[in-house]
Write a protein that holds these residues in place. Structure first.
Motif, mmCIF file in Angstrom:
data_model
loop_
_atom_site.group_PDB
_atom_site.id
_atom_site.type_symbol
_atom_site.label_atom_id
_atom_site.label_comp_id
_atom_site.label_asym_id
_atom_site.label_seq_id
_atom_site.Cartn_x
_atom_site.Cartn_y
_atom_site.Cartn_z
ATOM 1 N N SER A 15 0.860 -1.179 0.000
ATOM 2 C CA SER A 15 0.000 0.000 0.000
ATOM 3 C C SER A 15 0.900 1.235 0.000
ATOM 4 N N SER A 16 0.350 2.348 -0.458
ATOM 5 C CA SER A 16 1.125 3.593 -0.446
ATOM 6 C C SER A 16 1.281 4.124 0.977
ATOM 7 N N ILE A 17 0.285 3.814 1.829
ATOM 8 C CA ILE A 17 0.288 4.318 3.211
ATOM 9 C C ILE A 17 -0.121 3.196 4.161
ATOM 10 N N TYR A 18 0.613 3.071 5.252
ATOM 11 C CA TYR A 18 0.262 2.138 6.328
ATOM 12 C C TYR A 18 0.061 2.927 7.616
ATOM 13 N N LEU A 19 -0.911 2.495 8.402
ATOM 14 C CA LEU A 19 -1.149 3.069 9.721
ATOM 15 C C LEU A 19 -1.061 1.939 10.737
ATOM 16 N N LEU A 20 -0.003 1.944 11.541
ATOM 17 C CA LEU A 20 0.228 0.904 12.541
ATOM 18 C C LEU A 20 0.079 1.533 13.924
ATOM 19 N N TYR A 21 -0.920 1.093 14.676
ATOM 20 C CA TYR A 21 -1.110 1.665 16.014
ATOM 21 C C TYR A 21 -1.716 0.614 16.939
ATOM 22 N N GLY A 22 -1.677 0.899 18.240
ATOM 23 C CA GLY A 22 -2.242 -0.016 19.227
ATOM 24 C C GLY A 22 -1.310 -0.215 20.394
ATOM 25 N N SER A 23 -1.716 -1.068 21.315
ATOM 26 C CA SER A 23 -0.962 -1.275 22.557
ATOM 27 C C SER A 23 0.005 -2.454 22.479
ATOM 28 N N GLU A 24 -0.057 -3.253 21.398
ATOM 29 C CA GLU A 24 0.847 -4.404 21.279
ATOM 30 C C GLU A 24 2.057 -4.010 20.431
ATOM 31 N N ALA A 25 3.093 -3.518 21.111
ATOM 32 C CA ALA A 25 4.273 -2.976 20.432
ATOM 33 C C ALA A 25 4.969 -4.006 19.553
ATOM 34 N N PHE A 26 4.947 -5.273 19.972
ATOM 35 C CA PHE A 26 5.643 -6.315 19.214
ATOM 36 C C PHE A 26 5.072 -6.449 17.807
ATOM 37 N N LEU A 27 3.739 -6.497 17.678
ATOM 38 C CA LEU A 27 3.109 -6.656 16.374
ATOM 39 C C LEU A 27 3.373 -5.446 15.486
ATOM 40 N N ILE A 28 3.367 -4.273 16.101
ATOM 41 C CA ILE A 28 3.663 -3.052 15.338
ATOM 42 C C ILE A 28 5.085 -3.104 14.804
ATOM 43 N N ASN A 29 6.022 -3.456 15.675
ATOM 44 C CA ASN A 29 7.425 -3.489 15.270
ATOM 45 C C ASN A 29 7.677 -4.562 14.203
ATOM 46 N N GLU A 30 7.071 -5.743 14.369
ATOM 47 C CA GLU A 30 7.240 -6.818 13.395
ATOM 48 C C GLU A 30 6.712 -6.405 12.016
ATOM 49 N N THR A 31 5.564 -5.716 12.004
ATOM 50 C CA THR A 31 4.979 -5.281 10.738
ATOM 51 C C THR A 31 5.855 -4.217 10.081
ATOM 52 N N LYS A 32 6.327 -3.283 10.873
ATOM 53 C CA LYS A 32 7.212 -2.233 10.354
ATOM 54 C C LYS A 32 8.468 -2.839 9.745
ATOM 55 N N GLN A 33 9.080 -3.776 10.474
ATOM 56 C CA GLN A 33 10.311 -4.402 9.975
ATOM 57 C C GLN A 33 10.055 -5.218 8.708
ATOM 58 N N LEU A 34 8.877 -5.835 8.630
ATOM 59 C CA LEU A 34 8.526 -6.618 7.441
ATOM 60 C C LEU A 34 8.403 -5.713 6.213
ATOM 61 N N VAL A 35 7.786 -4.552 6.379
ATOM 62 C CA VAL A 35 7.672 -3.597 5.269
ATOM 63 C C VAL A 35 9.067 -3.190 4.792
ATOM 64 N N ILE A 36 9.943 -2.850 5.740
ATOM 65 C CA ILE A 36 11.301 -2.435 5.384
ATOM 66 C C ILE A 36 12.031 -3.556 4.646
ATOM 67 N N GLN A 37 11.941 -4.752 5.210
ATOM 68 C CA GLN A 37 12.652 -5.915 4.652
ATOM 69 C C GLN A 37 12.211 -6.230 3.228
ATOM 70 N N GLU A 38 10.905 -6.152 2.981
ATOM 71 C CA GLU A 38 10.377 -6.544 1.675
ATOM 72 C C GLU A 38 10.430 -5.410 0.646
ATOM 73 N N ALA A 39 10.411 -4.167 1.116
ATOM 74 C CA ALA A 39 10.292 -3.040 0.183
ATOM 75 C C ALA A 39 11.629 -2.437 -0.223
ATOM 76 N N VAL A 40 12.642 -2.556 0.648
ATOM 77 C CA VAL A 40 13.923 -1.897 0.374
ATOM 78 C C VAL A 40 15.055 -2.912 0.498
#
Length: 342
Positions: A15-40
């Protein structure tokens, strides 16, 4: 929801834009790292990966970066941390954001940039126009704390990823010993998976042998020993904590919090609240409520109030001097053992 989001990212359907929020920091961090890993590509990160703290940097600076063509490669990732303007939370930040410019960008995002909003906020302010626009146009991960069932499924999937299995007793014991923190649970499952490469099965016995108890879980066990009148075992746990250089005052504070939780759970259950409702009211994980409810059955409300009063007195003694701190808790444990046998 998260499975579909991760599946699309792994297929490089971004997606052009992702919104990651909530109280479960692990899932947010894992998703962020996955975007970085796959996109760049790794060797392009210095050029095509940017990160901004929106409590320190104006949004228009980040958007200018997002609208700049990648120096190398076909796309870039721009991370936007702490987007406090999406919430009703107060902040000390003095940064002024041009939200109108962000609204315009959301409607026509850069075709070569992936913009990722990252915020450890339990809720967003749905009344704000910018929040509505973002939720309408972005791929969203609302990372809530996982339920007991979801935590067990997560551990099963993590074990499967490591090509091993966990039986039901092992899953239950993991939650009792390691708690509900996903960072810790994932690390422990990975560790045990290496240990069982021959059998390919993580059992309750292996969990008990290998998983390091958190301080809170040790305190839970200590409280359980008090409840079952096993004072010698309670003291053994306490002495082990002292050997690990845990402060008596900190130990007392966690014991007090556990008894206070047991008291609150017992009181709310008495008025007809279910465990899920109690967890919501007390803002604790439902699994903690489940365990506290089991412990609450062993006490009367009067006994719990007496315990809490003893802890308050012990806290006062620790802070005003007199007896050594470690001795005060010993005396409290013996006193509780005596009182609860009546």
């Amino acid at each position: 929801m998260i499975e579909n989001l991760w599946k699309n990212i792994k297929k490089k359907e971004f997606s052009s834009i992702y919104l990651l929020y909530g109280s479960e920091a692990f899932l947010i961090n894992e998703t962020k790292q996955l975007v970085i890993q796959e996109a760049v590509d790794l060797d392009e990160e210095d050029f095509n990966l940017s990160s901004y703290d929106l409590e320190e940097t104006a949004i228009e600076v980040a958007l200018e970066d997002a609208e700049t063509i990648p120096f190398l490669g076909e796309r870039k990732v721009v991370l936007l941390h702490n987007p406090f303007f999406l919430t009703s939370e107060k902040t000390k930040s003095k940064v002024e954001h041009n939200v109108k410019k962000l609204e315009a960008y959301i409607k026509e995002p850069s075709p070569y940039t992936i913009l990722v909003f990252v915020g450890n906020y339990e809720k967003l302010d749905e009344r704000k126009k910018i929040t509505k626009e973002l939720k309408k146009n972005a791929s969203i991960l609302e990372a809530k704390k996982l339920t007991e069932t979801e935590l067990k499924n997560w551990m099963r999937q993590r074990a499967s990823y490591n090509r091993v299995e966990m039986d039901e007793a092992a899953l239950e014991t993991m939650l009792q010993l390691a708690g509900t923190n996903l960072f810790l649970l994932t690390s422990e499952v990975d560790k045990m998976a290496l240990y069982v490469q021959d059998s390919k099965l993580i059992t309750k016995e292996i969990v008990e042998e290998l998983v390091a108890k958190s301080l809170e879980q040790n305190i839970f066990s200590l409280v359980d020993k008090i409840i079952t009148r096993k004072i010698d075992e309670a003291l053994r746990i306490y002495y082990d904590l002292l050997k690990q250089n845990e402060e008596p005052l900190k130990i007392l504070a966690i014991i007090t919090n556990q008894f206070r939780l047991i008291y609150q759970v017992k009181g709310l259950a008495k008025t007809g609240y279910g465990q899920q409702q109690i967890a919501s009211v007390l803002k604790v994980h439902p699994f903690r409520v489940k365990l506290a409810a089991g412990q609450a059955q062993k006490f009367t409300e009067e006994q719990l109030m007496k315990c809490i009063s003893l802890f308050a007195e012990a806290d006062y003694q620790m802070k005003t001097g007199g007896l050594p701190k470690n001795m005060i808790i010993e005396m409290i444990l013996f006193q509780l053992n005596h009182d609860l046998r009546k």
